[in-house]
Design an enzyme around this catalytic site. Structure first.
Site, PDB file in Angstrom:
ATOM      1  CB  SER A 100      -0.886  -0.002   1.252  1.00  0.00           C
ATOM      2  OG  SER A 100      -1.442   1.281   1.468  1.00  0.00           O
ATOM      3  CE1 TYR A 124      -6.209   4.607  -2.058  1.00  0.00           C
ATOM      4  CE2 TYR A 124      -4.737   4.367  -0.187  1.00  0.00           C
ATOM      5  CZ  TYR A 124      -5.917   4.049  -0.835  1.00  0.00           C
ATOM      6  OH  TYR A 124      -6.792   3.174  -0.257  1.00  0.00           O
ATOM      7  CB  THR A 150      -6.425   2.697  -5.218  1.00  0.00           C
ATOM      8  OG1 THR A 150      -5.663   1.505  -4.991  1.00  0.00           O
ATOM      9  CG2 THR A 150      -7.789   2.557  -4.563  1.00  0.00           C
ATOM     10  CE  LYS A 212      -7.399  -2.867  -4.105  1.00  0.00           C
ATOM     11  NZ  LYS A 212      -8.022  -1.911  -3.196  1.00  0.00           N
ATOM     12  CG  HIS A 236     -11.297   0.527  -0.972  1.00  0.00           C
ATOM     13  ND1 HIS A 236     -10.475   1.227  -1.807  1.00  0.00           N
ATOM     14  CD2 HIS A 236     -10.693   0.564   0.249  1.00  0.00           C
ATOM     15  CE1 HIS A 236      -9.438   1.682  -1.125  1.00  0.00           C
ATOM     16  NE2 HIS A 236      -9.543   1.281   0.130  1.00  0.00           N
TER      17      HIS A 236
HETATM   18  C1  LIG Z   1      -7.522  -2.181   6.787  1.00  0.00           C
HETATM   19  C2  LIG Z   1      -7.594  -2.033   5.300  1.00  0.00           C
HETATM   20  C3  LIG Z   1      -6.769  -1.117   4.666  1.00  0.00           C
HETATM   21  C4  LIG Z   1      -6.819  -0.977   3.283  1.00  0.00           C
HETATM   22  N1  LIG Z   1      -5.947  -0.120   2.685  1.00  0.00           N
HETATM   23  C5  LIG Z   1      -5.947  -0.027   1.333  1.00  0.00           C
HETATM   24  C6  LIG Z   1      -4.987   0.771   0.683  1.00  0.00           C
HETATM   25  O1  LIG Z   1      -4.133   1.382   1.305  1.00  0.00           O
HETATM   26  N2  LIG Z   1      -5.035   0.838  -0.672  1.00  0.00           N
HETATM   27  C7  LIG Z   1      -5.971   0.160  -1.405  1.00  0.00           C
HETATM   28  O2  LIG Z   1      -5.995   0.245  -2.633  1.00  0.00           O
HETATM   29  N3  LIG Z   1      -6.872  -0.637  -0.801  1.00  0.00           N
HETATM   30  C8  LIG Z   1      -6.874  -0.746   0.532  1.00  0.00           C
HETATM   31  N4  LIG Z   1      -7.770  -1.585   1.149  1.00  0.00           N
HETATM   32  C9  LIG Z   1      -8.686  -2.395   0.325  1.00  0.00           C
HETATM   33  C10 LIG Z   1      -8.041  -3.743  -0.011  1.00  0.00           C
HETATM   34  O3  LIG Z   1      -6.974  -3.597  -0.907  1.00  0.00           O
HETATM   35  C11 LIG Z   1      -9.055  -4.708  -0.644  1.00  0.00           C
HETATM   36  O4  LIG Z   1      -9.660  -4.091  -1.761  1.00  0.00           O
HETATM   37  C12 LIG Z   1     -10.126  -5.187   0.326  1.00  0.00           C
HETATM   38  O5  LIG Z   1      -9.613  -5.302   1.628  1.00  0.00           O
HETATM   39  C13 LIG Z   1     -10.684  -6.534  -0.120  1.00  0.00           C
HETATM   40  O6  LIG Z   1     -11.702  -6.948   0.729  1.00  0.00           O
HETATM   41  P1  LIG Z   1     -11.517  -7.991   1.934  1.00  0.00           P
HETATM   42  O7  LIG Z   1     -10.864  -7.238   3.054  1.00  0.00           O
HETATM   43  O8  LIG Z   1     -12.903  -8.406   2.248  1.00  0.00           O
HETATM   44  O9  LIG Z   1     -10.670  -9.130   1.430  1.00  0.00           O
HETATM   45  C14 LIG Z   1      -7.744  -1.739   2.532  1.00  0.00           C
HETATM   46  C15 LIG Z   1      -8.558  -2.662   3.180  1.00  0.00           C
HETATM   47  C16 LIG Z   1      -8.485  -2.823   4.542  1.00  0.00           C
HETATM   48  C17 LIG Z   1      -9.357  -3.850   5.206  1.00  0.00           C
END
Ligand SMILES: Cc1cc2nc3c(=O)[nH]c(=O)nc-3n(C[C@H](O)[C@H](O)[C@H](O)COP(=O)(O)O)c2cc1C
Length: 349
Positions: A100, A124, A150, A212, A236
């Site tokens: 990330s 980002y 993203t 994404k 997300h």
């Molecule tokens: C705690 C957390 C932080 C996240 N941070 C980012 C991030 O920094 N960048 C991003 O593109 N997606 C982020 N996401 C989304 C994840 O990349 C992903 O799309 C999502 O967690 C998938 O769903 P799941 O948690 O049910 O597997 C984050 C998700 C969570 C749970």
């Protein structure tokens, strides 16, 4: 979400709320899990499944299996080893990891921990674009093989949990590590980003670019026309706009719209190896796993995350055997269909 009370004790209510929570009434957060149950398998019998091939191809490179670690922010707040622990788990299981932009460990350190394993970098675009461009330069310098931009975060979703969470580790956006609320951090995202900006980041990176957070087939077509190498169909993790489609439900129209033109990944609620098989049968090339592996890290550090990834891959292997489809590349829509209407599951809208 049930079965996570130990994590609330472990992380404290604020960090737990940030990691586990979703947007609004968390309907999409829950539906991401339920969605996989809406697809039923149609296994073939009397097929020689003595040798199975779990591999897939991403960006032209063969990968051992289609399980990818999703980019997730602030991993040192989930476990002291943070992104280094996650990178070690990914390397130990031949899993691709997407780091990330909101990493609490520097890009070179994560690169060193990944060894020979592949890694991608999630971008980002911040209002202070020089911070994003510097991250892109570092990604390139330290061997990250693709940039995952993203596009579903112009502003933060309306989140009602985790408001007391403070990020206290240094970040690219906040090198001093002075405590910042997520509200302060989310406010740094650039809401003016448009399709016109994609090219500039691809050019700066000189790396393959994926987007994404796409849920609409017309946006997927637009992304392909813009020259992306891949698309992550994602809401997300239910953290942005509540009551969007689950990733797996959005996947099928996207596959129909763009076919094999680019690599397609999907995420949201992946917790079992049979979810992975369903994603591939419906046309994805790989899946991203978010909270499921984060909980492994939080509970057991690198070994905990590794155990989660290993089990997912083993479950996927078992699923291929039981589907009578020894080669993951042969999974197609003949192996799945929508379950007939089931009790307590809202109809697909
Ligand atoms: C705690 C957390 C932080 C996240 N941070 C980012 C991030 O920094 N960048 C991003 O593109 N997606 C982020 N996401 C989304 C994840 O990349 C992903 O799309 C999502 O967690 C998938 O769903 P799941 O948690 O049910 O597997 C984050 C998700 C969570 C749970």
């Amino acid at each position: 979400m049930s079965g996570l009370s130990d994590l609330e004790d472990l992380l404290g209510p604020d960090a737990f709320g940030y990691f586990a929570g979703g947007a609004g009434a968390e309907l999409t957060l829950r539906d991401n899990l339920a969605a996989w149950e809406r697809y039923a398998f149609h296994p073939k019998v009397l097929v020689d499944v003595g040798v199975r091939d779990l591999s897939t191809t991403l960006l032209g490179r063969e990968r051992a299996h289609p399980v990818v670690v999703a980019p997730m922010a602030y991993q040192r707040h989930a476990h002291e080893t943070g992104e280094l622990g996650m990178a070690a788990a990914a390397a130990a299981t031949d899993s691709l990891m997407v780091l990330s932009s909101q990493t609490t460990t520097s890009l070179p350190e994560v690169a060193a921990a990944s060894g020979e394993s592949d890694r991608w970098f999630q971008l980002y675009v911040f209002k202070e674009r020089s911070v994003s461009l510097d991250l892109v330069a570092q990604a390139r310098e330290h061997g990250y093989e693709a940039l995952v931009l993203t596009v579903d975060f112009p502003v933060a979703g309306w989140r009602e949990r985790g408001s007391g969470f403070r990020v206290t580790h240094p970040l690219a956006l906040n090198p001093s590590g002075a405590p910042l609320t997520t509200e302060q951090l989310f406010g740094m995202h650039d809401p003016t980003l448009t399709w016109d900006d994609l090219g500039a980041f691809a050019e700066a990176a000189d790396l393959p670019l994926l987007v994404k957070g796409v849920l609409r087939p017309d946006d997927a077509v637009r992304a392909v026309d813009a020259g992306v190498a891949g698309i992550v169909v994602s809401n997300h993790g239910g953290r942005q706009l509540d009551t969007t489609l689950a990733g797996v439900d959005a996947l099928v129209p996207v596959v129909d719209a763009v076919g094999d033109a680019v690599d397609l990944l999907v995420d949201g609620g992946v917790t079992r190896g049979w979810d992975v098989a369903k994603a591939l049968a419906l046309g994805a090339d790989a899946v991203l796993v978010g909270r499921h592996v984060l909980w492994g890290l939080a509970r057991g550090g690198p070994a905990g995350a590794e155990a989660v990834l290993r089990q997912l891959v083993e479950e996927f292997d078992t699923t291929l055997a039981l589907l009578g489809c020894p080669n993951a590349r042969d999974l197609d829509r003949s192996y799945v269909s929508r379950f007939p209407e089931r009790k307590n599951v809202p109809p697909h809208g």
